[in-house]
Design an enzyme around this catalytic site. Structure first.
Site, PDB file in Angstrom:
ATOM      1  N   HIS A 195     -12.804   2.921   0.158  1.00 21.19           N
ATOM      2  CA  HIS A 195     -13.019   1.588   0.988  1.00 21.19           C
ATOM      3  C   HIS A 195     -13.651   0.264   0.499  1.00 21.19           C
ATOM      4  O   HIS A 195     -14.308  -0.483   1.202  1.00 21.19           O
ATOM      5  CB  HIS A 195     -13.860   1.855   2.290  1.00 21.19           C
ATOM      6  CG  HIS A 195     -13.185   3.169   3.162  1.00 21.19           C
ATOM      7  ND1 HIS A 195     -13.986   4.204   3.807  1.00 21.19           N
ATOM      8  CD2 HIS A 195     -11.876   3.481   3.574  1.00 21.19           C
ATOM      9  CE1 HIS A 195     -13.121   4.891   4.354  1.00 21.19           C
ATOM     10  NE2 HIS A 195     -11.830   4.606   4.202  1.00 21.19           N
ATOM     11  N   ARG A 203      -2.578  -2.349  -3.501  1.00 25.74           N
ATOM     12  CA  ARG A 203      -3.703  -1.590  -3.212  1.00 25.74           C
ATOM     13  C   ARG A 203      -3.665  -0.182  -4.573  1.00 25.74           C
ATOM     14  O   ARG A 203      -2.612   0.406  -4.307  1.00 25.74           O
ATOM     15  CB  ARG A 203      -3.856  -0.921  -1.985  1.00 25.74           C
ATOM     16  CG  ARG A 203      -4.883  -0.169  -1.543  1.00 25.74           C
ATOM     17  CD  ARG A 203      -4.949   0.765  -0.415  1.00 25.74           C
ATOM     18  NE  ARG A 203      -6.251   1.429  -0.122  1.00 25.74           N
ATOM     19  CZ  ARG A 203      -6.195   2.837   0.376  1.00 25.74           C
ATOM     20  NH1 ARG A 203      -4.980   3.072   1.175  1.00 25.74           N
ATOM     21  NH2 ARG A 203      -7.215   3.468   0.563  1.00 25.74           N
ATOM     22  N   ARG A 240     -12.136  15.426   7.803  1.00 25.50           N
ATOM     23  CA  ARG A 240     -12.697  15.818   6.374  1.00 25.50           C
ATOM     24  C   ARG A 240     -14.007  16.304   6.940  1.00 25.50           C
ATOM     25  O   ARG A 240     -14.545  15.363   7.816  1.00 25.50           O
ATOM     26  CB  ARG A 240     -12.675  14.410   5.718  1.00 25.50           C
ATOM     27  CG  ARG A 240     -11.530  14.555   4.705  1.00 25.50           C
ATOM     28  CD  ARG A 240     -11.535  13.143   3.711  1.00 25.50           C
ATOM     29  NE  ARG A 240     -10.293  12.309   3.752  1.00 25.50           N
ATOM     30  CZ  ARG A 240     -10.334  11.129   3.662  1.00 25.50           C
ATOM     31  NH1 ARG A 240     -11.215  10.458   3.588  1.00 25.50           N
ATOM     32  NH2 ARG A 240      -9.154  10.744   3.631  1.00 25.50           N
ATOM     33  N   ASN A 276       0.962  -1.229   0.145  1.00 23.50           N
ATOM     34  CA  ASN A 276       0.151   0.072  -0.030  1.00 23.50           C
ATOM     35  C   ASN A 276       0.840   1.385  -0.025  1.00 23.50           C
ATOM     36  O   ASN A 276       1.443   1.715   1.075  1.00 23.50           O
ATOM     37  CB  ASN A 276      -0.941  -0.161   1.089  1.00 23.50           C
ATOM     38  CG  ASN A 276      -1.818   1.015   1.415  1.00 23.50           C
ATOM     39  OD1 ASN A 276      -1.963   1.975   0.439  1.00 23.50           O
ATOM     40  ND2 ASN A 276      -2.611   1.074   2.225  1.00 23.50           N
TER      41      ASN A 276
END
Ligand code: AMP
Length: 399
Positions: A180, A91, A241, A7
């Site tokens: 996700h 990923r 966020r 990742n």
């Protein structure tokens, strides 16, 4: 087969080496501050001590080399040679409309991922650098790309189109993509397994509540709606966020605070969410401690946060015309019983009943609703790396 899961971020690289047969992690860790002074490798072998090595990593190729050297190190390594790495699973954040599933990485696939860069300018280029770095170090090892967006490509048009001029969708592919996906897919499948129900005949709502957070409606094994959009900024209130806001606020803040669009976007991405609301922290452990100490702002922040999650669950019950199971996952979803309980208090109308003793348990797949609860509520720890390893194995075995 051992699978190396990578990742890759712009200055970091997380990895796990997974024995895919036993589904066990042989070693894991991360490289930090790649290309920046003070770079270091944190390496943790199975049954071994975590070790931190400070060494210059001018680029990702060097970082991957350090990871591979650690994996085959005579003393602390977990494999004897790199031949024992059967495949690499990467990923990848954004696959646009091009990737509805994981794929073997070829030169054409790399070009197609590059075409999605515009949609995730912070993430996709870093993911591609990780692929290049692995190719340089392991030119003959097959690699697979697993996309955060792929699971959501089953969303119907009514869920993914925004109320904007249609030409923007045609010209720029502006639409809801969702993120996700690896987690939502893993958790929703696990829910079906735990409940002993067929995955292709179950309505599940997955709440992935971590620093980034999203909700997903999974009907008959397919994502039919999700709260993140073109970017991961939409939907729930998150660590830093904002989640959903009135779009007119952007102009309002820009005008009042004399900020450029980029600066306002920085506020929405990095200084908002629960960090913005508390004015102090994005970490829910701190927020819980502050609430327990009587900090009203912390309590209000938790209320705003939980209300938004409950609102999305309500919306997805409507979208699926019902729900069989609701699952909580990721850092907060797995560890914070207060948030789970508060969210579920809004869902009495669905016949949701929480078993407080079960809700206090941690770190395992667990049903936290009572036997009488009409909708099952579960905590399912997510495991995106394992899901990436499974998808990688499946594709590599077929080819
Ligand atoms: P993630 O992005 O999945 O790593 O989740 C990060 C969020 O989960 C942070 O807000 C943490 O405060 C929260 N979190 C992680 N561990 C715990 C814990 N043991 N108790 C409460 N919250 C936690």
């Amino acid at each position: 087969m051992n699978i190396l899961v990578i990742n890759c971020g712009s200055s970091s690289l997380k990895f796990q080496l997974i024995d895919s047969k036993a589904e066990e992690v042989l070693a894991k860790g991360l490289c930090e501050r790649i290309g920046i002074e003070g770079s270091r490798l944190v390496y943790e072998p199975e049954n071994g001590e975590k070790e931190v090595t400070e060494a210059p990593m001018p680029n990702h190729t060097q970082a991957v080399k350090m990871v591979l050297d650690a994996l085959i190190n005579e003393k602390t390594g977990v494999i004897k040679s790199l031949d024992e790495v059967g495949a690499v699973g990467h990923r990848i954040v954004h696959g646009g409309e091009k990737f509805a599933s994981s794929t073997i990485i070829t030169d054409e696939v790399i070009e197609a991922i590059k075409e999605c860069n515009e949609l995730a300018p912070l993430h996709n280029p870093a993911n591609l650098i990780g692929i290049d770095a692995c190719k340089e170090n392991m030119p003959n090892t097959p690699m697979v790309g697993v996309f955060d967006t792929a699971f959501h490509q089953t969303m119907p048009e009514k869920a993914y189109l925004y109320g904007l001029p249609y030409e923007y969708y045609e010209k720029y592919k502006i639409r809801r993509y969702g993120f996700h996906g690896t987690s939502h897919s893993y958790v929703s499948k696990k829910v079906a397994d735990i409940l002993g129900k067929p995955y292709d005949n179950l309505k599940t709502i997955v709440c992935h509540l971590g620093n980034g957070a999203s909700v997903c409606a999974v009907k008959d094994g397919k994502s039919v709606d999700t709260s993140m959009g073109l970017t991961p900024l939409e939907g729930l209130i998150m660590g830093t966020r904002s989640g959903d806001i009135d779009p007119a606020i952007i102009e309002f803040i820009a005008h009042k605070e004399k900020l450029s669009i980029d600066e306002v976007m920085n506020v929405l991405n990095k200084k908002s969410g629960v960090f913005g609301l508390t004015g102090k922290t994005s970490d829910f452990r701190d927020i819980m401690a502050a609430k327990d100490a009587g900090d009203e702002r912390a309590e209000h922040t938790l209320n705003v946060y939980c209300y938004r999650v409950a609102k999305y669950i309500g919306a997805y019950v409507a979208a699926m015309n019902g729900v069989d199971a609701i699952a909580f996952t990721a850092g907060l979803g797995e560890n914070n019983g207060y948030v789970r309980k508060t969210v579920c208090e809004y869902l009495g109308y669905l016949g949701v009943e929480i078993d407080d003793a079960q809700n206090d348990k941690r770190g395992e797949d667990i049903i936290i609703s009572t036997d009488n609860s009409k909708v099952k509520v579960l905590v399912v720890p997510t495991n995106e790396e394992l899901k990436i390893a499974r998808e990688t194995l499946e594709l590599v075995s077929k080819n």
